[in-house]
Design a protein around this motif. Structure first.
Motif, PDB file in Angstrom:
ATOM      1  N   GLY A  69       0.684  -1.217  -0.113  1.00  0.00           N
ATOM      2  CA  GLY A  69       0.116   0.203  -0.058  1.00  0.00           C
ATOM      3  C   GLY A  69       0.831   1.295  -0.032  1.00  0.00           C
ATOM      4  N   LYS A  70       2.329   1.237  -0.138  1.00  0.00           N
ATOM      5  CA  LYS A  70       3.004   2.208   0.066  1.00  0.00           C
ATOM      6  C   LYS A  70       3.323   2.715  -1.373  1.00  0.00           C
ATOM      7  CE  LYS A  70       4.913   1.483   4.690  1.00  0.00           C
ATOM      8  NZ  LYS A  70       5.765   0.836   5.496  1.00  0.00           N
ATOM      9  N   PRO A  71       3.759   3.831  -1.503  1.00  0.00           N
ATOM     10  CA  PRO A  71       3.987   4.388  -2.908  1.00  0.00           C
ATOM     11  C   PRO A  71       5.432   3.549  -3.467  1.00  0.00           C
ATOM     12  CG  PRO A  71       3.662   6.295  -1.575  1.00  0.00           C
ATOM     13  CD  PRO A  71       3.766   5.190  -0.710  1.00  0.00           C
ATOM     14  N   SER A  72       5.293   3.131  -4.711  1.00  0.00           N
ATOM     15  CA  SER A  72       6.399   2.288  -5.394  1.00  0.00           C
ATOM     16  C   SER A  72       6.888   2.980  -6.623  1.00  0.00           C
ATOM     17  CB  SER A  72       5.915   0.895  -5.580  1.00  0.00           C
ATOM     18  OG  SER A  72       4.990   0.811  -6.488  1.00  0.00           O
ATOM     19  N   ARG A  73       6.157   3.502  -7.570  1.00  0.00           N
ATOM     20  CA  ARG A  73       7.037   3.896  -8.750  1.00  0.00           C
ATOM     21  C   ARG A  73       5.859   4.841  -9.333  1.00  0.00           C
ATOM     22  NH1 ARG A  73       6.330   1.006 -13.783  1.00  0.00           N
ATOM     23  NH2 ARG A  73       4.582  -0.426 -13.674  1.00  0.00           N
ATOM     24  N   LYS A  74       6.395   5.529 -10.244  1.00  0.00           N
ATOM     25  CA  LYS A  74       5.620   6.601 -10.888  1.00  0.00           C
ATOM     26  C   LYS A  74       5.437   5.972 -12.371  1.00  0.00           C
ATOM     27  CE  LYS A  74       6.441  10.800  -9.046  1.00  0.00           C
ATOM     28  NZ  LYS A  74       5.435  11.414  -8.203  1.00  0.00           N
ATOM     29  N   LYS A  75       4.265   6.270 -12.668  1.00  0.00           N
ATOM     30  CA  LYS A  75       3.748   5.339 -14.038  1.00  0.00           C
ATOM     31  C   LYS A  75       2.990   6.567 -14.922  1.00  0.00           C
ATOM     32  CE  LYS A  75       0.860   1.862 -16.109  1.00  0.00           C
ATOM     33  NZ  LYS A  75       0.025   0.757 -15.932  1.00  0.00           N
ATOM     34  N   LEU A  76       3.401   6.584 -16.041  1.00  0.00           N
ATOM     35  CA  LEU A  76       2.643   7.793 -17.137  1.00  0.00           C
ATOM     36  C   LEU A  76       1.214   7.403 -16.927  1.00  0.00           C
ATOM     37  CD1 LEU A  76       2.725  10.035 -19.284  1.00  0.00           C
ATOM     38  CD2 LEU A  76       2.977   8.227 -20.849  1.00  0.00           C
ATOM     39  N   SER A  77       0.270   8.381 -17.078  1.00  0.00           N
ATOM     40  CA  SER A  77      -1.186   8.291 -16.920  1.00  0.00           C
ATOM     41  C   SER A  77      -1.732   8.773 -18.348  1.00  0.00           C
ATOM     42  CB  SER A  77      -1.667   8.875 -15.591  1.00  0.00           C
ATOM     43  OG  SER A  77      -3.180   9.055 -16.087  1.00  0.00           O
ATOM     44  N   ASN A  78      -1.980   8.204 -19.358  1.00  0.00           N
ATOM     45  CA  ASN A  78      -2.586   8.717 -20.568  1.00  0.00           C
ATOM     46  C   ASN A  78      -3.821   9.566 -20.041  1.00  0.00           C
ATOM     47  OD1 ASN A  78      -0.818   7.308 -22.068  1.00  0.00           O
ATOM     48  ND2 ASN A  78      -2.198   5.361 -22.333  1.00  0.00           N
ATOM     49  N   GLY A  79      -4.625   9.380 -19.409  1.00  0.00           N
ATOM     50  CA  GLY A  79      -5.507  10.387 -18.802  1.00  0.00           C
ATOM     51  C   GLY A  79      -4.861  11.630 -18.390  1.00  0.00           C
ATOM     52  N   LEU A  80      -4.257  11.690 -17.511  1.00  0.00           N
ATOM     53  CA  LEU A  80      -3.563  13.072 -17.091  1.00  0.00           C
ATOM     54  C   LEU A  80      -2.727  13.601 -18.261  1.00  0.00           C
ATOM     55  CD1 LEU A  80      -2.035  12.004 -13.586  1.00  0.00           C
ATOM     56  CD2 LEU A  80      -4.131  13.563 -14.178  1.00  0.00           C
ATOM     57  N   ALA A  81      -2.140  12.846 -19.203  1.00  0.00           N
ATOM     58  CA  ALA A  81      -1.298  13.472 -20.361  1.00  0.00           C
ATOM     59  C   ALA A  81      -2.273  13.887 -21.046  1.00  0.00           C
ATOM     60  CB  ALA A  81      -0.554  12.587 -21.085  1.00  0.00           C
ATOM     61  N   ASN A  82      -3.451  13.483 -21.267  1.00  0.00           N
ATOM     62  CA  ASN A  82      -4.426  14.040 -22.248  1.00  0.00           C
ATOM     63  C   ASN A  82      -5.152  15.139 -21.571  1.00  0.00           C
ATOM     64  OD1 ASN A  82      -4.093  12.052 -24.396  1.00  0.00           O
ATOM     65  ND2 ASN A  82      -5.669  11.034 -23.340  1.00  0.00           N
ATOM     66  N   ARG A  83      -5.357  15.321 -20.283  1.00  0.00           N
ATOM     67  CA  ARG A  83      -5.787  16.395 -19.521  1.00  0.00           C
ATOM     68  C   ARG A  83      -4.821  17.646 -19.781  1.00  0.00           C
ATOM     69  NH1 ARG A  83      -8.928  16.296 -14.045  1.00  0.00           N
ATOM     70  NH2 ARG A  83      -9.168  18.485 -13.706  1.00  0.00           N
ATOM     71  N   ARG A  84      -3.605  17.242 -19.384  1.00  0.00           N
ATOM     72  CA  ARG A  84      -2.463  18.387 -19.532  1.00  0.00           C
ATOM     73  C   ARG A  84      -2.532  18.903 -21.085  1.00  0.00           C
ATOM     74  NH1 ARG A  84      -2.186  16.981 -14.429  1.00  0.00           N
ATOM     75  NH2 ARG A  84      -4.162  18.043 -14.405  1.00  0.00           N
ATOM     76  N   LYS A  85      -2.652  18.070 -22.105  1.00  0.00           N
ATOM     77  CA  LYS A  85      -2.649  18.629 -23.235  1.00  0.00           C
ATOM     78  C   LYS A  85      -3.630  19.799 -23.622  1.00  0.00           C
ATOM     79  CE  LYS A  85      -0.413  14.864 -25.655  1.00  0.00           C
ATOM     80  NZ  LYS A  85      -0.859  13.265 -26.419  1.00  0.00           N
ATOM     81  N   ARG A  86      -4.872  19.253 -23.128  1.00  0.00           N
ATOM     82  CA  ARG A  86      -6.228  20.315 -23.179  1.00  0.00           C
ATOM     83  C   ARG A  86      -5.880  21.646 -22.446  1.00  0.00           C
ATOM     84  NH1 ARG A  86      -8.565  15.427 -22.432  1.00  0.00           N
ATOM     85  NH2 ARG A  86      -9.265  15.919 -20.475  1.00  0.00           N
ATOM     86  N   GLU A  87      -5.266  21.340 -21.116  1.00  0.00           N
ATOM     87  CA  GLU A  87      -5.077  22.613 -20.118  1.00  0.00           C
ATOM     88  C   GLU A  87      -4.110  23.622 -20.774  1.00  0.00           C
ATOM     89  OE1 GLU A  87      -6.272  20.530 -15.855  1.00  0.00           O
ATOM     90  OE2 GLU A  87      -4.235  20.386 -16.867  1.00  0.00           O
ATOM     91  N   ILE A  88      -2.995  23.208 -21.621  1.00  0.00           N
ATOM     92  CA  ILE A  88      -1.765  23.909 -22.131  1.00  0.00           C
ATOM     93  C   ILE A  88      -2.190  24.784 -23.240  1.00  0.00           C
ATOM     94  CG2 ILE A  88      -0.093  22.726 -20.929  1.00  0.00           C
ATOM     95  CD1 ILE A  88       0.761  21.376 -23.583  1.00  0.00           C
ATOM     96  N   VAL A  89      -3.161  24.279 -23.954  1.00  0.00           N
ATOM     97  CA  VAL A  89      -3.535  24.839 -25.283  1.00  0.00           C
ATOM     98  C   VAL A  89      -3.767  26.403 -25.175  1.00  0.00           C
ATOM     99  CG1 VAL A  89      -5.323  25.180 -26.988  1.00  0.00           C
ATOM    100  CG2 VAL A  89      -4.404  22.625 -26.619  1.00  0.00           C
TER     101      VAL A  89
END
Length: 134
Positions: free
Chosen positions: A108-128
């Protein structure tokens, strides 16, 4: 995706998987909508508080509100500071840092970072709105 318990439109209940009780709970839609609107208003207040020098377009204000709503004001302070200075390239670069989730190990403890396609798509929309100068 990050293993946190959320309900409705991303209202965080806990930084852990949903319990059996949380899964069985019937959530009141009106209360969820009210919570969503309260959090949205809070994000808007933070954007207004931190952006005092720059003139934002409505699209830029909305994008920053979305970003603050998603990552929290503590994580958004650098983005807000760059936006306040009108440094839109740094706004874009900084926003793009928030595209990963932290997976949890079996303990249950943080282990590793992983790319989230959902977050990547959200950021793409937010930076436009910051890619086109006002």
């Amino acid at each position: 995706m990050a293993g946190n318990c959320t309900v409705g439109v991303g209202i965080l209940l806990s930084y852990s998987p949903c319990t059996e009780q949380q899964m069985k709970t019937k959530y009141d839609l009106a209360k969820l909508n009210a919570t969503f609107h309260d959090r949205l208003e809070e994000a808007q207040k933070y954007v207004r508080f931190y952006i005092r020098e720059a003139q934002l377009s409505q699209e830029q204000f909305d994008a920053l509100t979305s970003f603050v709503f998603n990552v929290g004001v503590g994580n958004a302070k650098d983005v807000l500071a760059f936006a306040n200075k009108g440094d839109y390239q740094k706004v874009e670069n900084e926003m793009n840092r928030f595209v990963c989730i932290t997976e949890k190990g079996k303990d249950g403890k943080p282990s590793r970072k992983k790319l989230s396609n959902g977050l990547a798509n959200r950021r793409k929309r937010e930076i436009v709105p910051f890619q086109i100068q006002p």
